[in-house]
Design a protein around this motif. Structure first.
Motif: not given
Length: 347
Positions: A13-14, A20-23, A143-147, A154-155
């Motif tokens: 996740e790191i 994640v940032f680009a999205d 929108g970071a996805g499941v953590e 990432k969240t």
């Protein structure tokens, strides 16, 4: 990779954060729509409600609000609502609830109560179908996805970026300052890897850590202390550089490890005096940031240079890697810290 390999989720996740940032930057138009609705209401004051890592993100948003929007801002004490039943008049107030899960009962109650008392309410979460999203008038999906790791990585950073995009859009910006933040995040992770590995070996047996920062970097210092405490069980305490000199510096000695967040800008400049003081008392200083090479320190971790108000999004990345590495080196599993759950329910 074994399913039970300690720390595998946190490590993955790191590493996902540049993408994640680009999205998130690519979806900045959605955030701009929320910003437009906020600007149209012309709030006179901003309140931010959060817990845990999200509370540090909310403090970052407080700095953004006061500096970039020139609006007064404050952090909510949820218990004034949940325990004491306070009912202040919140007309012309913007309440931003920051919650990765969107499920904390006290933050839900604060959001519902504030909306009923006239506040414009905005939920910033990673869970679009959460109760807090349903309670708020406006929603921002990070929108970071499941953590899967318990420790937020990432969240947390995606929340910072979402809050920056929101405030920037309210003031009429187009997100250009963070257009390449995904590339900068990848460069930061790649270029800091060796220094982080060295820091893990240097500090693996430390018992007491003090973290510090000034200005926009104070939330990073707070988040650093939390990450070290929850993954490596270290006695970690965070101070503003200014507060550190008002007494706590007396407890600093050669047995103290100091993690200093120092990046380009006024906050980093203001930290020089603080680090000279702790260095002079014999503390072992680890400097993390884009100007880490310009301060008194035993070890330095580089971070890609950017505007000061954007730096917290990047400077936390090697700190997350440090927390992950120290946890493993000390025999822990950063994916599953003892006594912690992914969603903490408080009232």
């Amino acid at each position: 990779m074994s399913e039970h390999q300690p720390g595998r989720h946190m490590a993955a996740e790191i590493d996902q954060q540049p993408g994640v940032f680009a999205d998130l930057v690519a979806r900045r138009g959605d955030i701009a729509s929320v910003a437009g609705a906020i600007a149209a209401r012309k709030p006179r004051f901003v309140l931010l409600a959060a817990r845990g890592s999200s509370d540090h993100a909310a403090l970052y948003a407080k700095y953004l609000t006061e500096v970039l929007l020139q609006l007064p801002a404050g952090l909510v004490s949820p218990s004034t609502t949940t325990l004491y039943g306070a009912q202040p008049d919140l007309r012309d107030v913007l309440l931003v609830t920051v919650s990765q899960s969107g499920g904390s009962p006290d933050l839900l109650e604060v959001t519902e109560s504030a909306r009923s008392r006239g506040a414009l309410t905005v939920a910033v979460t990673n869970t679009p179908d959460s109760p807090i999203n349903a309670a708020a008038e406006l929603q921002v999906d990070i929108g970071a996805g499941v953590e899967r790791a318990v420790a937020a990585t990432k969240t947390y950073s995606a929340t910072l970026l979402a809050l920056y995009l929101l405030v920037d859009a309210i003031r009429g910006g187009n997100g250009s300052t963070v257009a390449n933040v995904g590339d900068l995040a990848r460069a930061t992770l790649d270029q800091s890897a060796d220094a982080v590995a060295e820091a893990v070996q240097r500090y693996r047996f430390v018992d007491r850590v003090l973290t510090t920062g000034r200005g926009y970097s104070l939330p990073s210092a707070l988040e650093a202390a939390l990450k070290l405490a929850e993954t490596s069980y270290l006695a970690a305490r965070a101070y503003s550089g200014a507060d550190l000199l008002h007494g706590p510096v007396a407890a600093v000695d050669a047995e103290t490890a100091v993690l200093a967040i120092t990046s380009t800008g006024r906050g980093g400049d203001a930290l020089h005096e603080v680090l000279d003081a702790v260095h002079g008392r014999g503390a072992d200083v680890l400097a993390v940031g884009s100007v880490s090479d310009k301060v008194s320190a035993a070890l330095r971790v580089p971070v890609a240079d950017t505007a000061e108000e954007v730096a917290p999004i990047l400077e936390i990345l090697p700190v997350q890697r440090l927390a992950h590495g120290l946890s493993l080196a000390r025999g822990g599993d950063p994916d599953s810290p003892r006594g912690l759950n992914k969603v903490t329910r408080t009232r």
